[in-house]
Each structure stands twice: as C-alpha cells, then as structure tokens.
Enzyme design. Structure first.
Site, PDB file in Angstrom:
ATOM      1  N   ARG A  47       3.257   5.294   8.088  1.00 39.78           N
ATOM      2  CA  ARG A  47       3.689   6.391   8.618  1.00 39.78           C
ATOM      3  C   ARG A  47       4.727   7.645   6.882  1.00 39.78           C
ATOM      4  O   ARG A  47       4.456   6.335   5.873  1.00 39.78           O
ATOM      5  CB  ARG A  47       5.022   6.236   9.303  1.00 39.78           C
ATOM      6  CG  ARG A  47       4.558   5.253  10.537  1.00 39.78           C
ATOM      7  CD  ARG A  47       4.594   6.325  11.696  1.00 39.78           C
ATOM      8  NE  ARG A  47       3.172   5.317  12.689  1.00 39.78           N
ATOM      9  CZ  ARG A  47       2.616   5.946  13.686  1.00 39.78           C
ATOM     10  NH1 ARG A  47       2.779   7.306  13.626  1.00 39.78           N
ATOM     11  NH2 ARG A  47       1.697   5.266  14.085  1.00 39.78           N
ATOM     12  N   LEU A  96       7.448   9.495   6.406  1.00 37.79           N
ATOM     13  CA  LEU A  96       8.440   9.303   6.404  1.00 37.79           C
ATOM     14  C   LEU A  96       9.008  10.702   6.313  1.00 37.79           C
ATOM     15  O   LEU A  96       8.846  11.810   5.028  1.00 37.79           O
ATOM     16  CB  LEU A  96       9.613   9.062   5.206  1.00 37.79           C
ATOM     17  CG  LEU A  96       9.165   7.161   5.565  1.00 37.79           C
ATOM     18  CD1 LEU A  96       9.529   6.889   3.831  1.00 37.79           C
ATOM     19  CD2 LEU A  96       9.794   6.546   6.924  1.00 37.79           C
ATOM     20  N   HIS A 105       0.609   3.668  -3.879  1.00 44.32           N
ATOM     21  CA  HIS A 105      -1.280   4.435  -3.848  1.00 44.32           C
ATOM     22  C   HIS A 105      -2.011   3.644  -4.118  1.00 44.32           C
ATOM     23  O   HIS A 105      -2.146   3.980  -5.736  1.00 44.32           O
ATOM     24  CB  HIS A 105      -0.730   5.455  -3.993  1.00 44.32           C
ATOM     25  CG  HIS A 105      -2.243   6.309  -2.870  1.00 44.32           C
ATOM     26  ND1 HIS A 105      -2.043   6.937  -1.825  1.00 44.32           N
ATOM     27  CD2 HIS A 105      -2.468   7.597  -3.738  1.00 44.32           C
ATOM     28  CE1 HIS A 105      -2.604   7.242  -1.033  1.00 44.32           C
ATOM     29  NE2 HIS A 105      -3.759   7.373  -2.845  1.00 44.32           N
TER      30      HIS A 105
HETATM   31  C1  GRF Z   1      -2.608  -0.551  -0.689  1.00 43.65           C
HETATM   32  O1  GRF Z   1      -3.570  -0.802  -0.779  1.00 43.65           O
HETATM   33  C2  GRF Z   1      -2.062   0.467  -0.435  1.00 43.65           C
HETATM   34  O2  GRF Z   1      -1.994   0.585  -2.155  1.00 43.65           O
HETATM   35  C3  GRF Z   1      -1.919   1.090   0.147  1.00 43.65           C
HETATM   36  O3  GRF Z   1      -2.422  -0.150   1.393  1.00 43.65           O
HETATM   37  C4  GRF Z   1      -2.633  -1.136   0.591  1.00 43.65           C
HETATM   38  C5  GRF Z   1      -1.681  -2.024   1.685  1.00 43.65           C
HETATM   39  O4  GRF Z   1      -2.277  -3.181   1.074  1.00 43.65           O
HETATM   40  N1  GRF Z   1      -1.063   1.767   0.213  1.00 43.65           N
HETATM   41  P1  GRF Z   1      -0.766  -4.606   1.398  1.00 43.65           P
HETATM   42  O5  GRF Z   1      -0.309  -5.168   3.038  1.00 43.65           O
HETATM   43  O6  GRF Z   1      -0.348  -4.612   0.389  1.00 43.65           O
HETATM   44  O7  GRF Z   1      -1.783  -5.852   1.234  1.00 43.65           O
END
Ligand code: GRF
Length: 194
Positions: A96, A98, A114
C-alpha cells in the site's frame, strides 16, 4: 526511544503484506549486540500474510488493518503507533502507498526496501523489466519514504549481477538474499546517525 542493555534502542514497527522474509531478518538482527532497535509491532493489511506468523514465533504484537478505506485505516494506525511508542516504520513488502497526511501525522522515520537499483525500476515486476531491458546489474535499495512511490532519499544500495540465462525468479532469489543483509544494515545506519 527506550533504554536496553545500556544502548538507546528505537521502537520499530514493520509493515508487511506477504511472506515477511525481510521482517524475519530484521527481527533476527535486532537480537544482535550492536543492533540499535527492537521490533515491537507487526502491521499487515492482509489477514492471510504468512509473515504474521513471526508474531507468534518471536512474541511480537501484531495488528491487521483493512485498507479498503485508507483514511480510516491510517487514522487507526496512527493511534496504534502512538500507543506503542513507535519511532520507526520499516515497510517490508507492504503493498500500500501511505498518504502524505499519514507521513506527516506519524512524524517519525519511515523507510522501505525495494528490489531494484532506484531510481531505476520503481513499482512492480522489477526483475522481469530489468531482464527484458538487458540490464547487466540490478540490486536492492533501502530508502526513506515519501508520498511518491519508491522515490524518497536513498540510504543504501547493493548491486547484484544479472546473468544472461537468468529467469526473473532466479534473479529475485539472489536479490532477496542481499535484501536480508542490506535492510538491517541500513536501518542501523539511520539510527546511528540520529
Ligand atoms: C521484497 O523483495 C521487497 O523488496 C519487496 O517485496 C518483497 C517482500 O518480500 N518490496 P518479503 O515479504 O520480505 O519476503
């Protein structure tokens, strides 16, 4: 901020929507001697998020919040965060965006991880886009959160090589491994510089 082991430790809430592997790693690092934080709260917009299980395993409070009405959800969230004296929010796979109002009302540090070398490849499906564009490298980025998607100031990045035969899932796996190292490091860096 609470005092633990003679060190100032910040109270952190981790926001998730899915698997929570980054959450798990942040929790694990929080037990280390040089960690500047403790994870006090897990927030999810998804009742079925697997990562919510870490609440039971590590005895951390959790709350699931329905984001259908974002204004209402954020109002409830602010109340919970204040009650739990949260200093820092770590977004970890939280699906989401914010609002500006929430960021202002929280008035603390909010960071996100990210899976790309920002400012390149904001948003979803980063790995497939990187491979299709024949990039030589991708990676991961920890950055401050503002109201624009994946756009706040960069804190730390880690480069990961893309191999010619890489499938998106293979690249994702290698990057995720680096995310697990980068996120606690970046969080600690932010807290050390306060
Ligand atoms: C990760 O690749 C993160 O960078 C992205 O979503 C994924 C989440 O993975 N924003 P997890 O739920 O921490 O295993």
């Amino acid at each position: 901020m609470i005092k633990l082991d003679g060190l100032d430790k910040s109270n952190v809430a981790v926001f998730i929507s899915g698997k929570g592997s980054n959450l798990k790693n942040l929790i694990k690092f929080s037990f280390k001697k040089n960690s500047r934080y403790s994870i006090n709260l897990i927030i999810s917009n998804n009742l079925k998020a697997k990562g919510l299980n870490y609440s039971k395993i590590y005895k951390i409070k959790k709350k699931t919040i329905d984001f259908k009405n974002i204004r209402k959800a954020e109002k409830i969230l602010i109340k919970i965060l204040k009650k739990e004296k949260i200093d820092v929010i770590c977004l970890a796979g939280f699906m989401r965006i914010l609002t500006k109002k929430f960021i202002k009302d929280f008035n603390g540090i909010i960071i996100n991880i990210h899976p790309s070398l920002l400012p390149k490849y904001k948003g979803l499906d980063t790995h497939i886009r990187c491979i299709n564009n024949k990039e030589k490298y991708s990676g991961c980025t920890v950055h401050y959160v503002n109201a624009k998607l994946d756009s706040g100031k960069i804190i730390m990045q880690k480069k990961v090589k893309i191999y010619k035969k890489d499938k998106p899932s293979q690249l994702a796996k290698r990057i995720l491994k680096q995310e697990h190292l980068l996120y606690p490091k970046a969080l600690n860096k932010v807290l050390t510089s306060l």
